[in-house]
Design a protein around this motif. Sequence first.
Motif, PDB file in Angstrom:
ATOM      1  N   LYS A  47       0.826  -1.207   0.000  1.00  0.00           N
ATOM      2  CA  LYS A  47       0.000   0.000   0.000  1.00  0.00           C
ATOM      3  C   LYS A  47       0.861   1.259   0.000  1.00  0.00           C
ATOM      4  N   ASP A  48       0.541   2.154  -0.947  1.00  0.00           N
ATOM      5  CA  ASP A  48       1.166   3.475  -1.091  1.00  0.00           C
ATOM      6  C   ASP A  48       2.650   3.430  -1.468  1.00  0.00           C
ATOM      7  N   HIS A  49       3.148   2.252  -1.830  1.00  0.00           N
ATOM      8  CA  HIS A  49       4.515   2.162  -2.350  1.00  0.00           C
ATOM      9  C   HIS A  49       4.491   2.468  -3.853  1.00  0.00           C
ATOM     10  N   VAL A  50       5.582   3.017  -4.361  1.00  0.00           N
ATOM     11  CA  VAL A  50       5.705   3.313  -5.795  1.00  0.00           C
ATOM     12  C   VAL A  50       6.691   2.325  -6.403  1.00  0.00           C
ATOM     13  N   TYR A  51       6.258   1.655  -7.465  1.00  0.00           N
ATOM     14  CA  TYR A  51       7.089   0.666  -8.161  1.00  0.00           C
ATOM     15  C   TYR A  51       7.421   1.218  -9.552  1.00  0.00           C
ATOM     16  N   VAL A  52       8.703   1.391  -9.798  1.00  0.00           N
ATOM     17  CA  VAL A  52       9.157   1.932 -11.086  1.00  0.00           C
ATOM     18  C   VAL A  52       9.828   0.804 -11.862  1.00  0.00           C
ATOM     19  N   PHE A  53       9.191   0.367 -12.942  1.00  0.00           N
ATOM     20  CA  PHE A  53       9.739  -0.700 -13.779  1.00  0.00           C
ATOM     21  C   PHE A  53      10.341  -0.088 -15.043  1.00  0.00           C
ATOM     22  N   GLU A  54      11.625  -0.364 -15.260  1.00  0.00           N
ATOM     23  CA  GLU A  54      12.300   0.134 -16.476  1.00  0.00           C
ATOM     24  C   GLU A  54      12.667  -1.064 -17.342  1.00  0.00           C
ATOM     25  N   PHE A  55      12.173  -1.074 -18.586  1.00  0.00           N
ATOM     26  CA  PHE A  55      12.364  -2.209 -19.488  1.00  0.00           C
ATOM     27  C   PHE A  55      13.541  -1.924 -20.419  1.00  0.00           C
ATOM     28  N   TRP A  56      14.451  -2.901 -20.510  1.00  0.00           N
ATOM     29  CA  TRP A  56      15.714  -2.670 -21.218  1.00  0.00           C
ATOM     30  C   TRP A  56      16.200  -3.969 -21.873  1.00  0.00           C
ATOM     31  N   ALA A  57      17.239  -3.837 -22.715  1.00  0.00           N
ATOM     32  CA  ALA A  57      17.898  -4.996 -23.332  1.00  0.00           C
ATOM     33  C   ALA A  57      19.363  -4.645 -23.560  1.00  0.00           C
ATOM     34  N   ALA A  76      19.010   7.947  -4.679  1.00  0.00           N
ATOM     35  CA  ALA A  76      18.348   9.094  -4.053  1.00  0.00           C
ATOM     36  C   ALA A  76      17.088   8.705  -3.292  1.00  0.00           C
ATOM     37  N   LEU A  77      16.417   7.633  -3.700  1.00  0.00           N
ATOM     38  CA  LEU A  77      15.083   7.334  -3.167  1.00  0.00           C
ATOM     39  C   LEU A  77      14.994   6.043  -2.369  1.00  0.00           C
ATOM     40  N   ASP A  78      16.043   5.237  -2.395  1.00  0.00           N
ATOM     41  CA  ASP A  78      15.989   3.940  -1.709  1.00  0.00           C
ATOM     42  C   ASP A  78      15.727   4.111  -0.213  1.00  0.00           C
ATOM     43  N   SER A  79      16.241   5.192   0.351  1.00  0.00           N
ATOM     44  CA  SER A  79      16.099   5.410   1.799  1.00  0.00           C
ATOM     45  C   SER A  79      14.655   5.683   2.220  1.00  0.00           C
ATOM     46  N   THR A  80      13.791   6.008   1.277  1.00  0.00           N
ATOM     47  CA  THR A  80      12.380   6.242   1.630  1.00  0.00           C
ATOM     48  C   THR A  80      11.707   4.956   2.079  1.00  0.00           C
ATOM     49  N   GLY A  81      12.225   3.821   1.601  1.00  0.00           N
ATOM     50  CA  GLY A  81      11.619   2.533   1.933  1.00  0.00           C
ATOM     51  C   GLY A  81      10.337   2.259   1.185  1.00  0.00           C
ATOM     52  N   ARG A  82       9.901   3.200   0.362  1.00  0.00           N
ATOM     53  CA  ARG A  82       8.621   3.013  -0.355  1.00  0.00           C
ATOM     54  C   ARG A  82       8.761   3.161  -1.876  1.00  0.00           C
ATOM     55  N   ALA A 141       5.396   3.592 -13.885  1.00  0.00           N
ATOM     56  CA  ALA A 141       5.340   3.708 -12.430  1.00  0.00           C
ATOM     57  C   ALA A 141       3.961   3.263 -11.955  1.00  0.00           C
ATOM     58  N   LEU A 142       3.938   2.449 -10.903  1.00  0.00           N
ATOM     59  CA  LEU A 142       2.699   1.906 -10.355  1.00  0.00           C
ATOM     60  C   LEU A 142       2.555   2.333  -8.897  1.00  0.00           C
ATOM     61  N   LYS A 143       1.308   2.537  -8.490  1.00  0.00           N
ATOM     62  CA  LYS A 143       1.010   2.812  -7.072  1.00  0.00           C
ATOM     63  C   LYS A 143      -0.317   2.160  -6.742  1.00  0.00           C
ATOM     64  N   ASN A 144      -0.300   1.350  -5.702  1.00  0.00           N
ATOM     65  CA  ASN A 144      -1.503   0.606  -5.300  1.00  0.00           C
ATOM     66  C   ASN A 144      -2.068  -0.206  -6.460  1.00  0.00           C
ATOM     67  N   GLY A 145      -1.154  -0.767  -7.249  1.00  0.00           N
ATOM     68  CA  GLY A 145      -1.556  -1.651  -8.340  1.00  0.00           C
ATOM     69  C   GLY A 145      -2.022  -0.955  -9.591  1.00  0.00           C
ATOM     70  N   LYS A 146      -1.994   0.396  -9.602  1.00  0.00           N
ATOM     71  CA  LYS A 146      -2.466   1.135 -10.775  1.00  0.00           C
ATOM     72  C   LYS A 146      -1.306   1.826 -11.480  1.00  0.00           C
ATOM     73  N   MET A 160       9.573  14.066  -9.311  1.00  0.00           N
ATOM     74  CA  MET A 160       8.329  13.454  -9.788  1.00  0.00           C
ATOM     75  C   MET A 160       7.969  12.244  -8.935  1.00  0.00           C
ATOM     76  N   ILE A 161       8.974  11.421  -8.614  1.00  0.00           N
ATOM     77  CA  ILE A 161       8.686  10.222  -7.816  1.00  0.00           C
ATOM     78  C   ILE A 161       8.295  10.615  -6.390  1.00  0.00           C
ATOM     79  N   ARG A 162       8.959  11.633  -5.832  1.00  0.00           N
ATOM     80  CA  ARG A 162       8.577  12.095  -4.485  1.00  0.00           C
ATOM     81  C   ARG A 162       7.145  12.624  -4.486  1.00  0.00           C
ATOM     82  N   GLU A 163       6.746  13.254  -5.584  1.00  0.00           N
ATOM     83  CA  GLU A 163       5.359  13.724  -5.714  1.00  0.00           C
ATOM     84  C   GLU A 163       4.400  12.536  -5.706  1.00  0.00           C
ATOM     85  N   MET A 164       4.796  11.449  -6.365  1.00  0.00           N
ATOM     86  CA  MET A 164       3.951  10.249  -6.412  1.00  0.00           C
ATOM     87  C   MET A 164       3.738   9.650  -5.021  1.00  0.00           C
ATOM     88  N   LEU A 165       4.714   9.819  -4.130  1.00  0.00           N
ATOM     89  CA  LEU A 165       4.626   9.243  -2.784  1.00  0.00           C
ATOM     90  C   LEU A 165       3.624   9.961  -1.886  1.00  0.00           C
TER      91      LEU A 165
END
Length: 712
Positions: A47-57, A76-82, A141-146, A160-165
Motif C-alpha cells: 500500500k502506497d509504495h511506488v514501483y518503477v519498472f524500467e524495461f531494457w535490453a 536518491a530514493l531507496d532510503s524512503t523505503g517506499r 510507475a505503479l502505485k496501489n496496483g495502478k 516526480m517520484i517524491r510527488e507520487m509518494l
Amino acid sequence: MATVMSASFAVAENSPQQSAVVTYPEMDIAGLPEVWLQGEPIKSWEKDHVYVFEFWATWCGPCLAAMPHMEELHQALDSTGRVHIVGVNVSDRKSPDELKKFLANRPKKVTYTIAVDVNNARSSAVWLNPLKVRGIPFVMALKNGKLIWKGHPVRLNESMIREMLKPDFDAAKFNVSPEEKGRQERAAYISIHNSLNELLKEKGVEAVVARIGELKKENKLPKKYYLPLCTIPYDAYVKVEDYATAQSYMATVISDAATGLVDRMLAVDELLQLDEQPGAKLDIELVKGCLDACMELAMNDKEARISIWQKQARLARIAGENEAAVQYLIKAAQLTSMGEKWQALSPAVLKGEDFSSTMLRLALSKKLPVPRTQLPVTETMQDELMTPLFKGLHWMNTTPLSGIPKDGVTIIDFWRARQFGSSLKPYNYSAGRAAEIILEKYKLQDCKNIRILVLNIYGVGQEGMKKLAPTCDGTSYPVASCADDAVFRLCDNQFHLKYFPSCAVFRDGVFIWAGETRHLPAWVADEMAAENFDAEACKKRLAERNRRNHELGKIVRQAYQLRQNKNYEEQEAFLRAHVKDFPGEIWFVDQLAMLEFRKNYQQKDYKKAVEALDSVLVNYPREYGLASHYEKVFQSLPELKPFAYDAVRRALQIMRDRNTRDSALYNCVCYSTMAQWALDAKNEAQAKLDLEKAFLEHPIIEAIADILRNSR
C-alpha cells in the motif's frame, strides 16, 4: 536503434479547450518477471509504495545510456523505503547467467533490482503488449496496483517520484504529459488555421491579418504557432503577385513574432520561395538579416548551422555571388559528420590538399546523370483488363496508348500526385523514379526494351490533370492520370496493392508480378533480363513458383515454432532435412547461417561467427535485406568488431548498391560508416577514399557542382 516511446496515456477524444480524460489501468500482478538477478523480488503491491519498472535490453544503446540515470534515482530514493526501482530485461538474446556477467562488467555498477522477463512471457505479455508499447527503453510507475505514469526514463526525475509518494497525489493532474499537451495545442492550431482560410475566402487577406493580431493579444496559442499562421496572408499576397507587400508583411512578422530559430528559419524558407515566382524581386537584405540572426541563435546547434549555410548559399546564388555561394557550401560540408572525420586524417594521408580544395576537386569530378532512354511503343496488347483502363486515361506527355506494349518488358509505375493547396505535387518520388531505381539496383537501366509507364493512382479531376502536366516535365516516360479513381481501383482489386510506390511488371503482354517497388524480387529482374522469352514457359515457371512458395510457407511456420520454443538443434535438423527441396532459396541460407552464427557466438568463436554471415554476403550480393540485418548484428556486438571489418564493409556496399531509396544521403551514410570502421582500424588511406565517396553522394557537393557547371 530502439524506438523511443512517447509518454502519454490513453485519452478520450476532446476539443482543444477540454482537459484530457486520463484512464489508469490496474496492473495484474501476473506481469511480474519470472527470474530475479539481483535485489529483493517483488511479490505483491504494498500500500502506497511506488514501483518503477524500467524495461531494457543489452542490444539497446538508449537503454544502456539510461542505466546511470536509473541508478541515481535508486540511490536518491531507496532510503524512503517506499520506492522500488526494477530493471526488467526483455527481448534479449542473453541467458540469465550471461546477463549477470554483463551487469558485472558495466562501467558503472548497477545496484537497483534487476529481473528477466524470460521469453517475454510475463511482463511483455501481461503489461507491455496491452499498453501497445512499441519500443524500449520504457518506464512505467505503479502505485496501489495502478499505472500512474509511463514514458522514457530520461523524463522521470526524483521530484516526480517524491510527488507520487504523497498521500494527496493526483495522477490526473500530474499526468497531462507534454505529448498530450502538445496534441491539444496542435489541434487548436489546426482549427484556427482552417478558420483563417475560410475567413480569407469570405472577407479577404486584410481580415485575416486583423484576426491574427487579435489572436496574438488573446494569447490562446504558444508563440511557435503564430508565424505559421502568418504564412496564410503572406501566401495570399504572393498568389496575387503583390510581392512587395508580401515581403513587407513578412518583415513585420519577423520583427514581432519570430523570436526563435525555428520561426526565423521558416520565414527564410517562405521568402526564398519568391525566387521561383516570375517577376518577383527578392529583398536580399531582409533574408540576409534573418539568416545572420539564425546563425547567432544556432551557435551550439551544428545541424541547424549546416542548414543555415546552405540557405546562405542559395541566397548568394540569387544575388549572383557564385563564389560566395560555393564557400558557404564548403562551410556546411565541413560541419557534417564526414567533415569531422576528415579532420581526423593525418597530413601525410591528405598530401597537402586542404578541405576546400578537396571539395572543389570532388565537385568538378561530378558528371551530370545521363537520362535513361527507352524504345517507343509501336504496338499494344488488347485485353479485357488494361485496354478499357488505358482508353480512359489522360496522357500528359505522349500520344495516348490503348494498352500494354506488346513486346519487351513493361513496368507500370503506380505513382502518387495529389492536391497540395492550389497545386498538384508528387509524393516522395518524381514520375517513374521508383521504377528507375529498381532498374539501377539490378543493373538493367541500359536495357532499352524495358519500358516504364507511369500511372497516377489518384483521380484528380479534369482541372487537376491540367495542373499535373507541369510536374511531368523532365521525364522521358509516358505519364497518365484519370479524372476518377479507376487506377486506384485497379491497384486495390486486381493487383491487391496497399502500399506505394508500387509497380506491375509485364513481359510481351504477360503479367509477371505486382507489389511494392522496393520489394521487387531478383527472380523478376531475371525474367526481365532474359534474352529469350517464352510466354507459356513463363506461365509454368510462375505456377511452379506459387506452388513452391505455398510449400515454403508451411516450412517457415514450423521452423518458426521450433525457434520460439528454443529447440535450436531440432530446428537445424528440420531445416537441413528440407533445404534440398528448395535449392538456392535465400530463406534457408539465412536461417542456417544464423544458426551457425549463434552456435559459434555462444562458443565465443567470434571469427567463425562473423564468417558464417559473411559467406552469405559473398554468395548473395543482391540481398539488401540480409546485408542490412547482418550489418546491424556486426555493429551491435562489440565482441565481433576485431573480426568484422571486411564483413561490415561488404554489407554496407551491398546496402549502398542495392537500396531502393531515392536518397543520396542514405548512400552517403553507408560510405561514411565504412570510413569510421577504417579509421578505427587505423587504415587512414581507406578512410580517405570512403569519405571522398561519401562526399560525392552528398547533396552539398552536388550543389557546388551545379554552381561550377553554370559558372563556366
